[in-house]
Design a protein around this motif. Sequence first.
Motif, PDB file in Angstrom:
ATOM      1  N   VAL A  49       0.843  -1.202   0.000  1.00  0.00           N
ATOM      2  CA  VAL A  49       0.000   0.000   0.000  1.00  0.00           C
ATOM      3  C   VAL A  49       0.877   1.251   0.000  1.00  0.00           C
ATOM      4  CG1 VAL A  49      -1.765   1.271   1.269  1.00  0.00           C
ATOM      5  CG2 VAL A  49      -1.877  -1.197   1.160  1.00  0.00           C
ATOM      6  N   LEU A  50       1.959   1.205   0.784  1.00  0.00           N
ATOM      7  CA  LEU A  50       2.836   2.382   0.930  1.00  0.00           C
ATOM      8  C   LEU A  50       3.435   2.796  -0.403  1.00  0.00           C
ATOM      9  CD1 LEU A  50       4.411   4.097   3.234  1.00  0.00           C
ATOM     10  CD2 LEU A  50       6.264   2.573   2.692  1.00  0.00           C
ATOM     11  N   ALA A  51       4.021   1.832  -1.132  1.00  0.00           N
ATOM     12  CA  ALA A  51       4.818   2.203  -2.299  1.00  0.00           C
ATOM     13  C   ALA A  51       4.064   2.061  -3.601  1.00  0.00           C
ATOM     14  CB  ALA A  51       6.082   1.346  -2.339  1.00  0.00           C
ATOM     15  N   ASP A  52       2.934   1.330  -3.600  1.00  0.00           N
ATOM     16  CA  ASP A  52       2.250   1.134  -4.871  1.00  0.00           C
ATOM     17  C   ASP A  52       0.901   1.850  -4.915  1.00  0.00           C
ATOM     18  OD1 ASP A  52       1.312   0.264  -7.268  1.00  0.00           O
ATOM     19  OD2 ASP A  52       2.101  -1.748  -7.055  1.00  0.00           O
ATOM     20  N   TYR A  53      -0.028   1.433  -4.038  1.00  0.00           N
ATOM     21  CA  TYR A  53      -1.367   2.045  -4.085  1.00  0.00           C
ATOM     22  C   TYR A  53      -1.309   3.519  -3.701  1.00  0.00           C
ATOM     23  CZ  TYR A  53      -3.197  -2.715  -4.251  1.00  0.00           C
ATOM     24  OH  TYR A  53      -3.468  -3.996  -4.603  1.00  0.00           O
ATOM     25  N   PHE A  79       2.074   8.111  -4.716  1.00  0.00           N
ATOM     26  CA  PHE A  79       2.230   9.573  -4.786  1.00  0.00           C
ATOM     27  C   PHE A  79       2.411  10.155  -3.389  1.00  0.00           C
ATOM     28  CE2 PHE A  79       0.591   9.154  -9.034  1.00  0.00           C
ATOM     29  CZ  PHE A  79       1.195  10.196  -9.700  1.00  0.00           C
ATOM     30  N   ASP A  80       1.592   9.669  -2.451  1.00  0.00           N
ATOM     31  CA  ASP A  80       1.668  10.151  -1.063  1.00  0.00           C
ATOM     32  C   ASP A  80       3.080   9.951  -0.530  1.00  0.00           C
ATOM     33  OD1 ASP A  80       1.062  10.903   1.496  1.00  0.00           O
ATOM     34  OD2 ASP A  80       0.240   8.965   2.059  1.00  0.00           O
ATOM     35  N   THR A  81       3.614   8.734  -0.718  1.00  0.00           N
ATOM     36  CA  THR A  81       4.937   8.431  -0.176  1.00  0.00           C
ATOM     37  C   THR A  81       6.009   9.258  -0.867  1.00  0.00           C
ATOM     38  OG1 THR A  81       4.095   6.216   0.115  1.00  0.00           O
ATOM     39  CG2 THR A  81       6.431   6.520   0.427  1.00  0.00           C
ATOM     40  N   MET A  82       5.846   9.489  -2.173  1.00  0.00           N
ATOM     41  CA  MET A  82       6.853  10.289  -2.884  1.00  0.00           C
ATOM     42  C   MET A  82       6.917  11.703  -2.307  1.00  0.00           C
ATOM     43  SD  MET A  82       7.286  11.008  -6.911  1.00  0.00           S
ATOM     44  CE  MET A  82       6.517  12.578  -7.073  1.00  0.00           C
ATOM     45  N   PHE A  83       5.750  12.280  -2.047  1.00  0.00           N
ATOM     46  CA  PHE A  83       5.793  13.642  -1.522  1.00  0.00           C
ATOM     47  C   PHE A  83       6.171  13.677  -0.041  1.00  0.00           C
ATOM     48  CE2 PHE A  83       3.423  14.348  -5.441  1.00  0.00           C
ATOM     49  CZ  PHE A  83       4.236  15.327  -5.969  1.00  0.00           C
ATOM     50  N   GLU A  84       5.927  12.566   0.678  1.00  0.00           N
ATOM     51  CA  GLU A  84       6.470  12.484   2.043  1.00  0.00           C
ATOM     52  C   GLU A  84       7.995  12.534   1.999  1.00  0.00           C
ATOM     53  OE1 GLU A  84       4.743  12.445   4.769  1.00  0.00           O
ATOM     54  OE2 GLU A  84       2.883  11.321   4.559  1.00  0.00           O
ATOM     55  N   ALA A  85       8.566  11.795   1.033  1.00  0.00           N
ATOM     56  CA  ALA A  85      10.027  11.818   0.899  1.00  0.00           C
ATOM     57  C   ALA A  85      10.501  13.226   0.553  1.00  0.00           C
ATOM     58  CB  ALA A  85      10.464  10.826  -0.178  1.00  0.00           C
ATOM     59  N   THR A  86       9.716  13.930  -0.278  1.00  0.00           N
ATOM     60  CA  THR A  86      10.079  15.300  -0.623  1.00  0.00           C
ATOM     61  C   THR A  86      10.005  16.215   0.595  1.00  0.00           C
ATOM     62  OG1 THR A  86       8.928  14.790  -2.669  1.00  0.00           O
ATOM     63  CG2 THR A  86       9.722  17.019  -2.422  1.00  0.00           C
ATOM     64  N   VAL A  87       8.981  15.986   1.447  1.00  0.00           N
ATOM     65  CA  VAL A  87       8.844  16.792   2.671  1.00  0.00           C
ATOM     66  C   VAL A  87      10.062  16.586   3.567  1.00  0.00           C
ATOM     67  CG1 VAL A  87       7.552  16.956   4.834  1.00  0.00           C
ATOM     68  CG2 VAL A  87       6.335  16.920   2.681  1.00  0.00           C
ATOM     69  N   ILE A  88      10.499  15.312   3.687  1.00  0.00           N
ATOM     70  CA  ILE A  88      11.653  15.012   4.542  1.00  0.00           C
ATOM     71  C   ILE A  88      12.894  15.701   3.992  1.00  0.00           C
ATOM     72  CG2 ILE A  88      13.151  13.124   5.258  1.00  0.00           C
ATOM     73  CD1 ILE A  88      10.626  11.417   5.311  1.00  0.00           C
ATOM     74  N   VAL A 147       0.248   2.379   7.356  1.00  0.00           N
ATOM     75  CA  VAL A 147       0.936   3.067   6.262  1.00  0.00           C
ATOM     76  C   VAL A 147       0.997   4.562   6.534  1.00  0.00           C
ATOM     77  CG1 VAL A 147       0.793   3.639   3.831  1.00  0.00           C
ATOM     78  CG2 VAL A 147       0.252   1.351   4.568  1.00  0.00           C
ATOM     79  N   LEU A 148      -0.161   5.119   6.941  1.00  0.00           N
ATOM     80  CA  LEU A 148      -0.209   6.570   7.142  1.00  0.00           C
ATOM     81  C   LEU A 148       0.712   6.993   8.277  1.00  0.00           C
ATOM     82  CD1 LEU A 148      -4.042   7.055   6.814  1.00  0.00           C
ATOM     83  CD2 LEU A 148      -2.333   7.520   5.099  1.00  0.00           C
ATOM     84  N   MET A 149       0.733   6.209   9.372  1.00  0.00           N
ATOM     85  CA  MET A 149       1.514   6.608  10.539  1.00  0.00           C
ATOM     86  C   MET A 149       3.001   6.340  10.348  1.00  0.00           C
ATOM     87  SD  MET A 149      -0.356   8.189  12.357  1.00  0.00           S
ATOM     88  CE  MET A 149      -1.328   8.637  10.963  1.00  0.00           C
ATOM     89  N   LEU A 150       3.314   5.311   9.549  1.00  0.00           N
ATOM     90  CA  LEU A 150       4.716   5.026   9.230  1.00  0.00           C
ATOM     91  C   LEU A 150       5.407   6.254   8.648  1.00  0.00           C
ATOM     92  CD1 LEU A 150       6.871   2.863   8.652  1.00  0.00           C
ATOM     93  CD2 LEU A 150       5.706   2.398   6.544  1.00  0.00           C
ATOM     94  N   THR A 151       4.746   6.886   7.678  1.00  0.00           N
ATOM     95  CA  THR A 151       5.347   8.081   7.096  1.00  0.00           C
ATOM     96  C   THR A 151       5.233   9.258   8.062  1.00  0.00           C
ATOM     97  OG1 THR A 151       3.267   8.494   5.981  1.00  0.00           O
ATOM     98  CG2 THR A 151       4.958   7.397   4.721  1.00  0.00           C
TER      99      THR A 151
END
Lengths: 275, 133
Positions: A58-62, A65-74, B91-95
């Motif tokens: 779910v994190l990296a596929d579904y 986009f969310d995770t990509m911008f989280e990485a950008t925020v970091i 997932v949400l809390m991990l990030t």
Amino acid sequence: MKIIGLIITIMTGGFLVYAAGDFPAWSDPSSPASTYLSPYYIEKAIEETSVPNIVTAVLADYRGFDTMFEATVIFSAGLVCFILLRIMGRKEPETRHYRHVLTGVTVTIKEGRKIPASEEFERIDDLWTPPELIIKTACRVLIPFLQLFGLYVIAHGHYSPGGGFQGGVILGASIILLAISHDLRTATERMREKVVAILCPVGVAIYAGTGALCLLLGANFLDYGALASVLHVDPITARSHGILMVEIGVGIAVMTTMIWIYNNISSAGKYNQGL
Amino acid sequence: MAELIPTIIAKYNYWIYITLMMIGLYAMIAKNNLVKKILGMSIFQTAIILFYVSIGVKKGATIPILEGVHGHGAAHQAVHAADYVNPLPHVLMLTAIVVGVATLGVALALAIRVYNRYNTLEEDEILAQIRKK
């Protein structure tokens, strides 16, 4: 101010307690959070991505986009700490202290003089305390295994709890442990500021580049199924490999951001011995 | 009263998160020291994380990692949603945890800059210095 704050806090707490009456009970399988989207993820994730760890899928596929911008925020947070605190082009103090590592003799050097470049001298600050031998030795034994474990957590995130965020934090913590147990100069010698500053955007670029590669291969952004033609596997397995690529990118970005933030905050941007 | 107690026990995760949230909010509003305010923000964040993770729990379910499947041809077995906890809050809390650490770093960096400028971290002293100018 304290009274007003107390009133606001108690009012908020009262509203939340009132609202909690409508919330589902603890561990209720038919609660709204567990009935709409999450059954789809649990039942279809293995068919669609071939990743047993549903959280990673779910994190990296579904939710790619969310995770990509989280990485950008970091990355932005690391950059902001650097811009706020780093003191560039600061004048060196007139007298500098060097310590002979083997004998413990401290040499003070006036402006303009130099010592012969040697491994046996280390630069120290005015206020220098000797690091504890037990802590130094224990951390020296611990750090390689921590880093190995961090790599395992990143690489094994598909099959066990783990992934880029967790593994990146462990790798970053191993370098921070070195900085705490020795001093910041030792840590920045191992992991130079320039390396950190370059690797941090590189991690985000690996993530975005994987997405752009999918775009070039004719699919949507971050649709890893398109990587099948490059990797010579079926599209479902290609999704699993695509997830590993972005997890590596996230791991690099998180690791370097943790180190970057620590280096800047602990020395207030001076990059001397630190804490 | 007798019927109220089972309700209170059945929802104890919400009482813990509300208490933590109130502590964090009070520290953010009422404390005078900037570092204490930042710590309050961190406690507030922890309350939200606890709330989300507690929502994902299901009775009789295990962690959301499928057992005994290895990539290829795993689609044959049926997976029942009731056997696994909700993966979405995780997932949400991990990030959110990692982003929380990063934003905490930014807040502390700002506090260091404020200290360099005003030589204090107490809010009332900073405000007095600003008014004097």
